[in-house]
Design an enzyme around this catalytic site. Sequence first.
Site, PDB file in Angstrom:
ATOM      1  N   LYS A 104     -15.472 -49.120   5.084  1.00  0.00           N
ATOM      2  CA  LYS A 104     -16.817 -48.696   4.323  1.00  0.00           C
ATOM      3  C   LYS A 104     -16.648 -49.170   2.888  1.00  0.00           C
ATOM      4  O   LYS A 104     -17.885 -49.521   2.504  1.00  0.00           O
ATOM      5  CB  LYS A 104     -16.523 -47.228   4.200  1.00  0.00           C
ATOM      6  N   SER A 149     -12.772 -21.741 -12.804  1.00  0.00           N
ATOM      7  CA  SER A 149     -12.616 -23.007 -13.751  1.00  0.00           C
ATOM      8  C   SER A 149     -12.813 -22.624 -15.042  1.00  0.00           C
ATOM      9  O   SER A 149     -12.893 -23.395 -16.207  1.00  0.00           O
ATOM     10  CB  SER A 149     -14.055 -23.686 -13.173  1.00  0.00           C
ATOM     11  N   TYR A 150     -13.420 -21.488 -15.256  1.00  0.00           N
ATOM     12  CA  TYR A 150     -13.770 -20.948 -16.746  1.00  0.00           C
ATOM     13  C   TYR A 150     -12.306 -21.027 -17.594  1.00  0.00           C
ATOM     14  O   TYR A 150     -12.228 -21.679 -18.609  1.00  0.00           O
ATOM     15  CB  TYR A 150     -14.126 -19.502 -16.849  1.00  0.00           C
ATOM     16  N   VAL A 184     -17.964 -16.404 -11.081  1.00  0.00           N
ATOM     17  CA  VAL A 184     -16.845 -15.931 -12.044  1.00  0.00           C
ATOM     18  C   VAL A 184     -15.869 -15.197 -11.320  1.00  0.00           C
ATOM     19  O   VAL A 184     -16.180 -14.499 -10.486  1.00  0.00           O
ATOM     20  CB  VAL A 184     -17.836 -14.881 -12.847  1.00  0.00           C
ATOM     21  N   ASN A 227      -3.321 -26.126  -6.996  1.00  0.00           N
ATOM     22  CA  ASN A 227      -2.485 -25.058  -6.254  1.00  0.00           C
ATOM     23  C   ASN A 227      -1.892 -25.840  -5.088  1.00  0.00           C
ATOM     24  O   ASN A 227      -0.597 -25.751  -4.628  1.00  0.00           O
ATOM     25  CB  ASN A 227      -3.527 -23.883  -5.473  1.00  0.00           C
TER      26      ASN A 227
END
Length: 440
Positions: free
Chosen positions: A185, A292-293, A303, A384
């Site tokens: 590709k 992500s905050y 959230v 993680n």
Amino acid sequence: MVLEYEVEEREIVRRGSEGDTKEAFDFSSKVTFYKKNAKETQSLLSQVSSSQITPSQDCKEIVESQCKYSLESDSDSENASISPGKYDISSYSFQLDPGQSKKQNIKRTYFACQKNPEQLKTSNLNEHITSILEVLEKNSHSQGEKWRAFAYGKAIRVLKNAKFKVNSVEDAKKLHGIGLKIQEKIQEILETGQLRRVQLESSDERTVTFNLFSQVFGAGPATVTKWYSQGFRTLEDLKQKAKLTYQQEIGLAYYEELQQKIPREEVTQIGKIVSDTAIAIVPGLKVVVCGSYRRGRQECGDVDILMTHKKTNCLTDLLPRIIQELEKVHFLTDHLTKIENTDKYMGVCQRAPGMPHRRIDIKLFPRHEWACALLYFTGSGHFNRSIRLWARKLSMSLSEHALVRRYSETEKGEPVPVKSEQEIFQVLGLKYQAPEQRDI
DNA sequence: GGGCAAATACTG
DNA sequence: CAGTAT
DNA sequence: GCCC
């Protein structure tokens, strides 16, 4: 020469922080080290499992000190929860074999990576390739081809982190995670600037529809396939003709709004609303916005709020009460899980009338699971995976609830009591990484 | 060929 | 239980 | 799809 050297280092760093299986170099060298130093590790583990750190002490300590709302970072409390005398992190931080300069380089680069995650990120020299592969990843994903999508994702990360621009298949071959098919590709992309398959798929009704439908909350590959085979092609079709679960109704009702990213500032405000409300009901509650905050992103997808309290076990209806209150003030507009008897809530909120609706999760954890929960829900997903893979190689297993030793495939031992994220890293023999550094 | 993380909760 | 989500 |  220098360039190549750096490239190799980056490569290693990336693998290490990503935790891909084949980070053979990084990870397995650490495993080797671990085995060499098994004795030290054993003593550390026994130290941890001894009475020096116990859940009860943990509760007492944290609750008495600072059970306060902490949005920006809870690093203060994290640090506070470590008693310097008991653990000397520096003495146990993972040292690679000093006798081998190459390995030392890994380590140094590792640190550099931790200090400068932004730098690695901002320079994607292979945008011309990754943007196309990202389409393939998305398409695979919505068709339910989980592992194929996984592989594309991996290839994309490798290309993004590469320190050089891929100008030939030979270049691409050097990168781990790029096999024959993706090489083909890439060759086509380099030759023609595009990929016929992507062109085809972007005008393919099935692909387009799958992408559209799979973004409805509550609809996965099976449901999307079913809808498609039933002849549905638009969201209107679904609203009018499809048999929807309650979750899917909500997902459809807020389809566009939930696609939108949430500005960091709004997440802060949302966190404050939840925190103030919750603490008003239950003083002493600890509330932290994760996801992500917490990793410092300027835009978030949803959230994710974690709570804990020393009396968690005696307050089983704690979360429902908070939910009800948030509903009463018209902050929560819809529920995606039932609100009674839950400690893991999913729902939809709206910061103020007229503002977009947002996905929100609120979870309550017992004190002794706090560190693992925090680590888990701060992510990133890649991080993680990486740390769990690492844990597994040390014959341990990490979940949102606990870090446990595994004696065999099936046999699991006692959880290792950990009261802070630092301790999890420590027990695993990894250098601590602040949330922002886990945004990989 | 099998692993690619792992565990839990909810829905229908 | 299968499917979905975290 | 990639890797072992």
